[in-house]
Design a protein around this motif. Structure first.
Motif, PDB file in Angstrom:
ATOM      1  N   TRP A 342       0.501  -0.882  -0.192  1.00 13.08           N
ATOM      2  CA  TRP A 342      -0.085  -0.167   0.138  1.00 13.08           C
ATOM      3  C   TRP A 342       1.155   0.946   0.064  1.00 13.08           C
ATOM      4  O   TRP A 342       0.948   2.422  -0.499  1.00 13.08           O
ATOM      5  N   VAL A 343       2.052   1.148   0.704  1.00 11.67           N
ATOM      6  CA  VAL A 343       2.533   2.601   0.818  1.00 11.67           C
ATOM      7  C   VAL A 343       4.043   2.189  -0.885  1.00 11.67           C
ATOM      8  O   VAL A 343       3.951   3.767  -0.732  1.00 11.67           O
ATOM      9  N   LEU A 344       3.838   1.086  -1.176  1.00 13.82           N
ATOM     10  CA  LEU A 344       5.061   1.859  -2.146  1.00 13.82           C
ATOM     11  C   LEU A 344       4.501   1.714  -3.473  1.00 13.82           C
ATOM     12  O   LEU A 344       5.238   2.247  -4.523  1.00 13.82           O
ATOM     13  N   ASN A 345       3.103   1.084  -3.779  1.00 14.03           N
ATOM     14  CA  ASN A 345       2.696   1.175  -4.573  1.00 14.03           C
ATOM     15  C   ASN A 345       0.958   1.911  -4.721  1.00 14.03           C
ATOM     16  O   ASN A 345       1.087   2.749  -5.315  1.00 14.03           O
ATOM     17  N   THR A 346      -0.126   1.117  -3.810  1.00 10.78           N
ATOM     18  CA  THR A 346      -1.036   2.144  -3.781  1.00 10.78           C
ATOM     19  C   THR A 346      -0.930   2.867  -3.356  1.00 10.78           C
ATOM     20  O   THR A 346      -2.054   4.152  -4.189  1.00 10.78           O
ATOM     21  N   TYR A 347      -0.561   4.029  -2.605  1.00  6.50           N
ATOM     22  CA  TYR A 347      -0.346   5.661  -2.298  1.00  6.50           C
ATOM     23  C   TYR A 347      -0.334   5.969  -3.114  1.00  6.50           C
ATOM     24  O   TYR A 347      -1.319   7.139  -3.607  1.00  6.50           O
ATOM     25  N   LYS A 348       0.726   5.969  -4.625  1.00  3.08           N
ATOM     26  CA  LYS A 348       0.635   7.022  -5.509  1.00  3.08           C
ATOM     27  C   LYS A 348       0.476   6.646  -7.120  1.00  3.08           C
ATOM     28  O   LYS A 348      -0.078   6.942  -7.870  1.00  3.08           O
ATOM     29  N   SER A 349      -0.579   5.117  -6.688  1.00  4.10           N
ATOM     30  CA  SER A 349      -1.009   4.828  -8.168  1.00  4.10           C
ATOM     31  C   SER A 349      -2.071   5.823  -8.102  1.00  4.10           C
ATOM     32  O   SER A 349      -2.501   7.048  -7.561  1.00  4.10           O
ATOM     33  N   GLU A 350      -2.761   5.808  -9.411  1.00  4.02           N
ATOM     34  CA  GLU A 350      -4.206   5.961 -10.221  1.00  4.02           C
ATOM     35  C   GLU A 350      -5.530   5.683  -9.287  1.00  4.02           C
ATOM     36  O   GLU A 350      -6.566   6.443  -9.131  1.00  4.02           O
ATOM     37  N   MET A 352      -5.137   6.143  -5.765  1.00  5.84           N
ATOM     38  CA  MET A 352      -4.908   7.006  -4.721  1.00  5.84           C
ATOM     39  C   MET A 352      -4.659   8.451  -5.019  1.00  5.84           C
ATOM     40  O   MET A 352      -4.890   9.010  -5.841  1.00  5.84           O
ATOM     41  N   MET A 353      -3.622   9.002  -4.422  1.00 11.50           N
ATOM     42  CA  MET A 353      -3.267  10.285  -5.023  1.00 11.50           C
ATOM     43  C   MET A 353      -2.486  10.230  -6.215  1.00 11.50           C
ATOM     44  O   MET A 353      -2.316  11.518  -7.362  1.00 11.50           O
ATOM     45  N   GLY A 354      -2.241   9.232  -6.905  1.00  5.18           N
ATOM     46  CA  GLY A 354      -2.129   9.532  -8.366  1.00  5.18           C
ATOM     47  C   GLY A 354      -3.383   9.331  -9.659  1.00  5.18           C
ATOM     48  O   GLY A 354      -3.317   9.095 -10.820  1.00  5.18           O
ATOM     49  N   HIS A 355      -4.484   9.469  -8.655  1.00  2.00           N
ATOM     50  CA  HIS A 355      -5.489   9.782  -9.462  1.00  2.00           C
ATOM     51  C   HIS A 355      -5.867  10.948 -10.476  1.00  2.00           C
ATOM     52  O   HIS A 355      -4.957  12.124 -10.872  1.00  2.00           O
ATOM     53  N   PRO A 356      -6.812  10.603 -11.460  1.00  2.39           N
ATOM     54  CA  PRO A 356      -6.270  11.824 -12.951  1.00  2.39           C
ATOM     55  C   PRO A 356      -6.819  12.845 -12.354  1.00  2.39           C
ATOM     56  O   PRO A 356      -6.448  13.901 -13.051  1.00  2.39           O
ATOM     57  N   GLU A 357      -8.032  13.247 -11.382  1.00  2.00           N
ATOM     58  CA  GLU A 357      -8.499  14.415 -10.797  1.00  2.00           C
ATOM     59  C   GLU A 357      -7.319  14.897 -10.841  1.00  2.00           C
ATOM     60  O   GLU A 357      -7.903  16.488 -10.227  1.00  2.00           O
ATOM     61  N   LEU A 358      -6.248  14.344  -9.772  1.00  3.19           N
ATOM     62  CA  LEU A 358      -5.278  14.785  -8.222  1.00  3.19           C
ATOM     63  C   LEU A 358      -3.847  15.196  -9.452  1.00  3.19           C
ATOM     64  O   LEU A 358      -3.102  16.607  -8.684  1.00  3.19           O
ATOM     65  N   LEU A 359      -3.778  14.474 -10.174  1.00  7.38           N
ATOM     66  CA  LEU A 359      -2.858  14.457 -10.704  1.00  7.38           C
ATOM     67  C   LEU A 359      -2.493  15.002 -12.002  1.00  7.38           C
ATOM     68  O   LEU A 359      -1.129  16.227 -11.091  1.00  7.38           O
ATOM     69  N   THR A 360      -3.224  16.455 -12.307  1.00  5.80           N
ATOM     70  CA  THR A 360      -2.805  16.897 -12.847  1.00  5.80           C
ATOM     71  C   THR A 360      -2.850  18.958 -12.101  1.00  5.80           C
ATOM     72  O   THR A 360      -2.226  19.608 -12.297  1.00  5.80           O
ATOM     73  N   GLU A 361      -2.903  18.845 -11.133  1.00  8.64           N
ATOM     74  CA  GLU A 361      -2.893  19.641  -9.491  1.00  8.64           C
ATOM     75  C   GLU A 361      -1.698  19.400  -8.632  1.00  8.64           C
ATOM     76  O   GLU A 361      -1.551  20.561  -8.293  1.00  8.64           O
ATOM     77  N   TYR A 362      -1.156  18.196  -8.960  1.00  7.46           N
ATOM     78  CA  TYR A 362      -0.154  18.130  -7.654  1.00  7.46           C
ATOM     79  C   TYR A 362       0.659  16.946  -8.083  1.00  7.46           C
ATOM     80  O   TYR A 362      -0.239  16.336  -8.541  1.00  7.46           O
ATOM     81  N   ASP A 363       1.830  17.614  -7.973  1.00  5.87           N
ATOM     82  CA  ASP A 363       3.267  15.733  -8.236  1.00  5.87           C
ATOM     83  C   ASP A 363       3.413  15.310  -7.100  1.00  5.87           C
ATOM     84  O   ASP A 363       4.089  15.570  -6.172  1.00  5.87           O
ATOM     85  N   ILE A 364       2.957  14.416  -6.420  1.00  7.15           N
ATOM     86  CA  ILE A 364       2.680  13.476  -5.653  1.00  7.15           C
ATOM     87  C   ILE A 364       4.351  13.054  -5.196  1.00  7.15           C
ATOM     88  O   ILE A 364       4.740  12.679  -3.954  1.00  7.15           O
ATOM     89  N   ASN A 365       4.844  12.608  -6.044  1.00  7.19           N
ATOM     90  CA  ASN A 365       6.216  12.734  -5.883  1.00  7.19           C
ATOM     91  C   ASN A 365       7.032  13.673  -5.521  1.00  7.19           C
ATOM     92  O   ASN A 365       8.619  13.406  -4.810  1.00  7.19           O
ATOM     93  N   LEU A 366       6.902  14.685  -5.699  1.00 14.01           N
ATOM     94  CA  LEU A 366       7.138  15.939  -4.598  1.00 14.01           C
ATOM     95  C   LEU A 366       7.484  15.734  -3.375  1.00 14.01           C
ATOM     96  O   LEU A 366       7.900  16.574  -2.756  1.00 14.01           O
ATOM     97  N   MET A 367       6.786  14.835  -2.772  1.00 12.59           N
ATOM     98  CA  MET A 367       6.862  14.842  -1.472  1.00 12.59           C
ATOM     99  C   MET A 367       7.819  13.514  -0.886  1.00 12.59           C
ATOM    100  O   MET A 367       7.712  13.186  -1.960  1.00 12.59           O
ATOM    101  N   ASP A 368       7.685  13.432   0.630  1.00 15.43           N
ATOM    102  CA  ASP A 368       8.595  12.996   1.573  1.00 15.43           C
ATOM    103  C   ASP A 368       8.470  11.570   1.331  1.00 15.43           C
ATOM    104  O   ASP A 368       7.201  11.575   1.279  1.00 15.43           O
TER     105      ASP A 368
END
Length: 746
Positions: A342-350, A352-368
């Motif tokens: 969940w931490v390494l894959n699901t969290y940044k996937s589509e 959750m945080m990589g959802h299309p509605e959120l991806l255009t607004e914020y880059d989750i890879n910038l987070m720690d």
């Protein structure tokens, strides 16, 4: 100057001398003179121009210096006038002190008059404001609160200006407006309550949230104004700065944290899948909330708040804290995998945080990272330790279950090609496959670590598997009637080795990117080959236990007079190999070759044991013919078993020995023996001695001559792929006449 003139004259003389070195150059004297005159005029013109330029620059500089001197004198006069005026105005300023005091008093009285209405109506306004707060009329309540605070603050400020040390009057004002601070606190509670329910409020009544933000923005402006006045005057009203904006973000952070922490509805005791449920609920809450923030809440806050960015960080930090708390618990292996996946894959996937509605607004890879790498490493290490322990137990149970099947009274199952097998390989590799699929969900590196661990455990397991197969054979030898299906299950054990190899290669191809062999490959390959080799050997031992009586009849007097020993041997071998046909290649082929070699070796052993000594040529001829006939029987049998492959060389050894016996002229015996040695160079001296002794007509001198001659022409048998005589021993025989003979081969 004179020195310069002399140098110039000398240079000129040298130059003229250079021009007039030949007589014909005298005609050009006038031409040279004019050229030098032009050069001289040119140089003089350049010198004049340079001097004129320098003189112009000096003239300009002197003019500017003269102007600067005049400016300095003017400034000096102006400063003197200013100093004179300042000294004359000091007395005038001191005379205006009474006017200044009157202005301050007038300002205070004006402020009092302006707030007079509010001062007398403070209790009424406080009551009205309290009602508005209770009715959630927050904007109107805040307007009245600001009026009250403004009246209090102006009065206190004027009092501070008039007499900052008069604490009695300051306390009198503060006490009179004492209920104002309570109203401020009550209003703040209402604001925080709305913010705590922001996710629901923004869906149901976004104007309420907008009102809260407007109130906080007003208070921020008042805070800034009061802080600026404090820098100028040193006065700041009670309760300032309120810092409601900072408090708002704290409340929002606490709300997010509470929402994340409140997602755990079950425990391990109530549900073994509690971790999966918890993480799924968290995923859903976070995704739904952030989409609401993006689509609705952003519009309720000013743009400079960076609302979406702020909420991303709030949720990320809250989730990070929660998963770190989970990681610190005593997790089981499946829970570790669920958490890390969940931490390494699901969290940044589509999902959750990589959802299309959120991806255009914020880059989750910038987070720690949600979990520090050292925590991830600790969890992975713990999982590997648990997995090692578990898989050792699983493999042990699987082997125990398989062992019970070996003693069944029914034959093992066969695959689609008819080869016997047990369920052990399928169980083992299904277990490996499941764990590798789980490991693959984490990352590639961890997946390869788990694969290497599986192979390491596989190697240890196969060592136990071999030990159990050996014990199975030993149990059978105690009572050959049990187990009833010993042969069939030993065949299945051999076939399992082939299945294990295929399954291992399949796993490596699927889950291991590198084509380089692992450190366990060689050991696994060797152990599997050893198990299969042992199994084939055990089965052949079973065959030859049944053939033992018939093999003992070979090359005896009874055999010479006529027995069916070889017929029985061939029938028995063929019958066993009908069962052995259910052994997979290459073990089937290798076993057939070994059976062929062993039959021939046993036959030749019977020759070397000198069970019979031929009395005359007729017996030798009859025995030789029988040996040749039986060699042909073996050829026919093993050609049939090997589907027509070449089998002559081994059986030809029997025929070659028969030719030694069949020879009627003893003087040619050396040649026949030499032919035998050249064909089978692994034959040793004691073999030749035994053959000559069995023939019965070789004299001592002939034996010695043959041995000495062969010793002088000793062949080599390096490179023989299938030695026959190497493993054949000859019973000890006392031969005084051959005591000085040397061995033919070392």
């Amino acid at each position: 100057m004179e020195e310069t003139n002399r140098e110039a004259v000398a240079t000129a003389v040298q130059r003229v001398a250079g021009m007039l070195q030949r007589s014909d150059q005298l005609d050009k004297v006038e031409q040279y003179r004019r050229r030098e005159a032009r050069k001289k005029a040119s140089v003089e013109a350049r010198l004049k121009a340079a001097i004129q330029s320098q003189l112009d620059g000096v003239r300009t500089g002197l003019s500017q210096l003269h102007n600067a001197l005049g400016d300095v004198k003017d400034i000096q006069n102006s400063l003197a006038d200013v100093s004179k005026d300042w000294r004359q105005s000091i007395n005038t300023i001191e005379n205006l002190k009474d006017v200044k005091d009157a202005v301050v008093q007038h300002s205070q009285l004006a402020s009092a008059v302006e707030n007079l209405k509010n001062i007398f109506s403070v209790p009424e306004i406080v009551a009205d404001t309290q009602v508005l707060i209770e009715q959630a009329e927050l904007l109107e309540a805040h307007r009245k609160l600001m009026d009250l605070e403004c009246s209090r603050d102006d009065l206190m400020y004027e009092q501070y200006r008039m007499d900052s040390k008069n604490t009695h009057d300051m306390n009198l004002i503060r006490n009179y407006f004492g209920a104002v601070q309570g109203l401020s606190d009550d209003l703040a509670k209402q604001l925080w309550m709305v913010l705590q329910r922001a996710m629901g409020t923004v869906r149901r009544d976004p104007t309420m949230l907008v009102s809260v933000v407007r109130i906080i923005e007003r208070e921020e402006k008042i805070d800034r104004r009061m802080l600026d006045r404090k820098k100028q005057t040193g006065f700041i009203p009670p309760g300032r700065p309120k810092s409601w904006k900072e408090k708002m973000f704290e409340v929002l952070e606490g709300t997010v944290t509470t929402r994340i922490e409140g997602s755990q509805s079950v425990t391990r005791e109530a549900d073994k899948m509690w971790m999966v449920r918890l993480l799924e609920i968290t995923r859903k809450y976070v995704l739904d909330d952030l989409i609401v923030v993006k689509n609705l809440m952003v519009q309720c806050f000013p743009p400079h708040y960076n609302t979406l960015d702020r909420f991303f960080k709030l949720y990320h930090n809250a989730v990070s804290m929660r998963v770190q708390e989970l990681a610190a618990e005593d997790l089981e292996a499946n829970e570790i995998v669920s958490l890390l996946t969940w931490v390494l894959n699901t969290y940044k996937s589509e999902e959750m945080m990589g959802h299309p509605e959120l991806l255009t607004e914020y880059d989750i890879n910038l987070m720690d990272p949600l979990l520090p790498q050292e925590v991830v490493d600790v969890l992975l290490s713990k999982y590997l330790q648990t997995f090692t322990s578990n898989i050792t137990g699983w493999l042990r149970k699987a082997l125990e279950t398989d062992k019970k099947d070996w003693f069944k009274e029914t034959e093992p199952e066969a695959d689609q090609d008819g080869y016997y097998q047990t369920t052990l390989p399928a169980i083992v590799f299904q277990m490996f496959e499941q764990n590798l699929q789980v490991a693959a969900q984490i990352n590639e590196t961890f997946k390869e670590q788990v694969l290497k661990l599986c192979l390491k455990q596989m190697n240890s397991f196969l060592v136990r598997y071999r030990e159990e197969a050996i014990a199975y054979k030993e149990d059978h030898l105690r009572d050959r009637l049990l187990p009833q299906c010993y042969v069939q299950y030993m065949i299945a054990i051999i076939n399992n080795c082939h299945t294990f190899k295929e399954s291992i290669n399949s796993l490596k191809k699927k889950y291991f990117k590198s084509t380089e062999p692992t450190q366990n490959d060689a050991a696994i390959e060797k152990t599997l080959n050893d198990v299969a080799k042992d199994g084939c050997q055990f089965l052949l031992d079973e065959v030859f236990l049944d053939l033992e009586h018939h093999l003992n009849e070979l090359l005896t007097r009874k055999w010479l007079t006529g027995t069916h020993a070889v017929d029985t041997i061939c029938v028995t071998v063929e019958d066993y190999f009908n069962d052995f046909a259910k052994i997979k290649k290459p073990f089937n082929t290798e076993m057939t070759s070994e059976a062929h070699r062993r039959v021939v070796v046993e036959y030749i052993k019977a020759v070397m044991q000198k069970r019979i000594t031929f009395k005359n040529a007729d017996e030798r001829r009859e025995g030789a013919d029988r040996m040749i006939k039986e060699a042909e029987q073996f050829k026919f049998l093993f050609r049939k078993l090997t589907a027509g492959e070449e089998t002559d060389r081994l059986c030809d050894a029997i025929a070659a020995i028969a030719e030694v016996f069949k020879l009627t002229d003893p003087t040619l015996l050396y040649l026949e023996v030499s032919t035998l040695v050249s064909k089978y160079p692994d034959i040793r001296e004691e073999h030749i001695v035994a053959l000559l002794a069995m023939r019965g007509d070789a004299s001592r001198d002939m034996k010695q001559m043959i041995m000495e001659t062969l010793n002088q022409n000793k062949p080599t048998y390096a490179g023989i792929t299938q030695p026959i005589f190497k493993d054949i021993t000859v019973p000890t025989v006392t031969m005084t006449s051959m005591s000085s003979s040397m061995k033919l081969f070392q």
